[in-house]
Scaffold this motif. Structure first.
Motif, mmCIF file in Angstrom:
data_model
loop_
_atom_site.group_PDB
_atom_site.id
_atom_site.type_symbol
_atom_site.label_atom_id
_atom_site.label_comp_id
_atom_site.label_asym_id
_atom_site.label_seq_id
_atom_site.Cartn_x
_atom_site.Cartn_y
_atom_site.Cartn_z
ATOM 1 N N LYS A 1 0.849 -1.183 0.000
ATOM 2 C CA LYS A 1 0.000 0.000 0.000
ATOM 3 C C LYS A 1 0.891 1.242 0.000
ATOM 4 C CE LYS A 1 -3.590 -0.200 2.668
ATOM 5 N NZ LYS A 1 -4.517 -0.100 3.843
ATOM 6 N N VAL A 2 0.528 2.248 -0.807
ATOM 7 C CA VAL A 2 1.355 3.445 -0.914
ATOM 8 C C VAL A 2 0.492 4.692 -0.751
ATOM 9 C CG1 VAL A 2 3.121 2.391 -2.360
ATOM 10 C CG2 VAL A 2 1.148 3.463 -3.443
ATOM 11 N N ASN A 3 1.095 5.712 -0.180
ATOM 12 C CA ASN A 3 0.472 7.032 -0.082
ATOM 13 C C ASN A 3 1.423 8.005 -0.769
ATOM 14 O OD1 ASN A 3 -1.023 9.265 0.563
ATOM 15 N ND2 ASN A 3 -0.441 9.305 2.726
ATOM 16 N N ASP A 4 1.301 8.074 -2.076
ATOM 17 C CA ASP A 4 2.258 8.794 -2.910
ATOM 18 C C ASP A 4 1.483 9.667 -3.886
ATOM 19 O OD1 ASP A 4 4.055 9.507 -4.996
ATOM 20 O OD2 ASP A 4 5.342 7.814 -4.528
ATOM 21 N N GLU A 5 1.674 10.973 -3.791
ATOM 22 C CA GLU A 5 0.920 11.890 -4.638
ATOM 23 C C GLU A 5 1.201 11.657 -6.116
ATOM 24 O OE1 GLU A 5 -1.689 14.548 -5.984
ATOM 25 O OE2 GLU A 5 -1.495 13.873 -3.891
ATOM 26 N N ALA A 6 2.441 11.281 -6.447
ATOM 27 C CA ALA A 6 2.772 11.031 -7.853
ATOM 28 C C ALA A 6 2.038 9.804 -8.375
ATOM 29 C CB ALA A 6 4.277 10.860 -8.019
ATOM 30 N N VAL A 7 1.921 8.772 -7.558
ATOM 31 C CA VAL A 7 1.172 7.572 -7.961
ATOM 32 C C VAL A 7 -0.293 7.935 -8.196
ATOM 33 C CG1 VAL A 7 0.281 5.352 -7.140
ATOM 34 C CG2 VAL A 7 2.706 5.892 -6.895
ATOM 35 N N ARG A 8 -0.854 8.705 -7.293
ATOM 36 C CA ARG A 8 -2.256 9.144 -7.428
ATOM 37 C C ARG A 8 -2.449 9.951 -8.705
ATOM 38 N NH1 ARG A 8 -6.575 11.096 -3.686
ATOM 39 N NH2 ARG A 8 -7.657 12.805 -4.746
ATOM 40 N N ARG A 9 -1.573 10.922 -8.919
ATOM 41 C CA ARG A 9 -1.713 11.801 -10.077
ATOM 42 C C ARG A 9 -1.605 11.021 -11.393
ATOM 43 N NH1 ARG A 9 2.351 14.679 -9.084
ATOM 44 N NH2 ARG A 9 3.774 13.733 -10.583
ATOM 45 N N ARG A 10 -0.618 10.136 -11.475
ATOM 46 C CA ARG A 10 -0.423 9.380 -12.713
ATOM 47 C C ARG A 10 -1.584 8.415 -12.965
ATOM 48 N NH1 ARG A 10 4.985 9.292 -14.785
ATOM 49 N NH2 ARG A 10 4.633 7.176 -15.545
ATOM 50 N N PHE A 11 -2.121 7.829 -11.900
ATOM 51 C CA PHE A 11 -3.250 6.912 -12.059
ATOM 52 C C PHE A 11 -4.481 7.666 -12.548
ATOM 53 C CE2 PHE A 11 -6.913 4.434 -10.822
ATOM 54 C CZ PHE A 11 -6.529 3.135 -11.105
ATOM 55 N N LEU A 12 -4.791 8.802 -11.932
ATOM 56 C CA LEU A 12 -5.984 9.552 -12.319
ATOM 57 C C LEU A 12 -5.851 10.141 -13.713
ATOM 58 C CD1 LEU A 12 -6.909 11.319 -8.955
ATOM 59 C CD2 LEU A 12 -8.008 9.333 -10.020
ATOM 60 N N ALA A 13 -4.625 10.400 -14.153
ATOM 61 C CA ALA A 13 -4.430 10.878 -15.518
ATOM 62 C C ALA A 13 -4.816 9.817 -16.537
ATOM 63 C CB ALA A 13 -2.968 11.296 -15.723
ATOM 64 N N ARG A 14 -4.704 8.551 -16.165
ATOM 65 C CA ARG A 14 -5.091 7.444 -17.038
ATOM 66 C C ARG A 14 -6.551 7.046 -16.832
ATOM 67 N NH1 ARG A 14 -0.541 4.620 -18.893
ATOM 68 N NH2 ARG A 14 -2.005 3.480 -20.236
ATOM 69 N N HIS A 15 -7.043 7.224 -15.612
ATOM 70 C CA HIS A 15 -8.386 6.739 -15.261
ATOM 71 C C HIS A 15 -9.175 7.871 -14.602
ATOM 72 C CE1 HIS A 15 -6.998 2.671 -16.138
ATOM 73 N NE2 HIS A 15 -5.935 2.927 -15.404
ATOM 74 N N ALA A 16 -9.623 8.817 -15.415
ATOM 75 C CA ALA A 16 -10.319 9.994 -14.885
ATOM 76 C C ALA A 16 -11.584 9.601 -14.126
ATOM 77 C CB ALA A 16 -10.653 10.945 -16.029
ATOM 78 N N GLU A 17 -12.221 8.488 -14.526
ATOM 79 C CA GLU A 17 -13.451 8.060 -13.863
ATOM 80 C C GLU A 17 -13.221 7.689 -12.401
ATOM 81 O OE1 GLU A 17 -11.314 4.457 -15.133
ATOM 82 O OE2 GLU A 17 -11.789 6.361 -16.117
ATOM 83 N N ALA A 18 -11.980 7.363 -12.043
ATOM 84 C CA ALA A 18 -11.666 6.977 -10.664
ATOM 85 C C ALA A 18 -11.713 8.162 -9.713
ATOM 86 C CB ALA A 18 -10.295 6.306 -10.601
ATOM 87 N N ALA A 19 -11.740 9.387 -10.250
ATOM 88 C CA ALA A 19 -11.831 10.567 -9.384
ATOM 89 C C ALA A 19 -13.111 10.547 -8.556
ATOM 90 C CB ALA A 19 -11.769 11.840 -10.226
ATOM 91 N N PHE A 20 -14.120 9.837 -9.044
ATOM 92 C CA PHE A 20 -15.398 9.759 -8.324
ATOM 93 C C PHE A 20 -15.253 9.037 -6.991
ATOM 94 C CE2 PHE A 20 -19.283 7.229 -7.474
ATOM 95 C CZ PHE A 20 -20.156 8.263 -7.196
#
Length: 252
Positions: free
Chosen positions: A104-123
């Motif tokens: 498990k990670v709490n990394d802003e870069a991981v979050r940002r890169r994931f949401l850039a690929r999966h915008a629907e996950a912002a919900f």
């Protein structure tokens, strides 16, 4: 879609590793294999994925999911990335299985890169039961056609980030700047270097080896001519690529 290479000429391990890295970078989804916490039996499930700067897969999962409970009990896992697409014979498509331990990670870069690929996950990304995980890669098995079946080590799959801290810190700004001010250049990259369709392509991440762009559920990898480790180096290379792409697609 990744088509296998049926040439009988044996490629180098470096070429095979590069193919595997590109496959992982382009993936939107994968199969996650975990060990059932109750029975110990293998359990496979579907996840959406992205990669961190080094190329390790990351994913966003809920504690309500069986695979998350399995990982909490035993972090050993494998991720199958399938590049066969809609091929009539899927065994003619490239695929790679990465194995290691999920953390498990709490990394802003991981979050940002994931949401850039999966915008629907912002919900649901901030729902209390969801968290980001990353696979600490311990090895991989790649199949990409005749002569392209090989086991790979972490060093074959993950980019060294030593000396690239400045690029990592600037990544969010570079990506935002390219998407807001140079969307035309990104579209040219897709057309000239990947054969992608025309459209509003967006950059989703940048790392020392290249950058990732996406249009809907189609992701492409743009390789740099040489590794970059600073924002200045990235800007120089992105400008060079834009000039090369423009010369390739625009009439003289």
């Amino acid at each position: 879609m990744a088509q296998v290479n049926n040439s009988q000429e044996m490629p180098s391990k470096a070429e095979i590793a590069a193919d595997a890295r590109r496959l992982a970078r382009r993936a939107f989804k994968a199969s996650l294999a975990t060990l059932d916490s109750a029975s110990g039996a293998p359990y496979a499930s579907l996840i959406t994925v992205a990669t961190d700067q080094a190329g390790a897969p990351s994913f966003l999962i809920s504690t309500l999911a069986r695979h998350t409970r399995n990982l909490a009990h035993d972090p050993r896992a494998a991720i199958l990335i399938d590049g066969s697409g809609d091929l009539a014979d899927p065994l003619q498509g490239a695929r790679v299985t990465l194995h290691g331990r999920a953390e498990k990670v709490n990394d802003e870069a991981v979050r940002r890169r994931f949401l850039a690929r999966h915008a629907e996950a912002a919900f649901y990304v901030d729902f209390p039961d969801f968290a980001f995980w990353r696979l600490a890669v311990e090895g991989a098995h790649y199949i990409g056609g005749f002569g392209r079946i090989v086991d790979l080590e972490p060093a074959d799959l993950l980019l060294p980030l030593d000396g690239a801290a400045a690029l990592a810190e600037a990544e969010a700004g570079i990506v935002a700047h390219m998407n807001e001010d140079h969307a035309d250049a990104i579209a040219l990259y897709a057309l000239a270097f990947t054969g992608g369709d025309p459209g509003p392509w967006r950059m989703t991440g940048i790392d020392p080896e290249g950058c990732d762009i996406a249009l809907g559920q189609d992701a492409r990898r743009i390789m740099f001519s040489e590794p970059v480790t600073t924002p200045q180096g990235a800007r120089k290379e992105l400008v060079r690529l834009a000039e090369e792409a423009r010369a390739a697609v625009e009439p003289s």
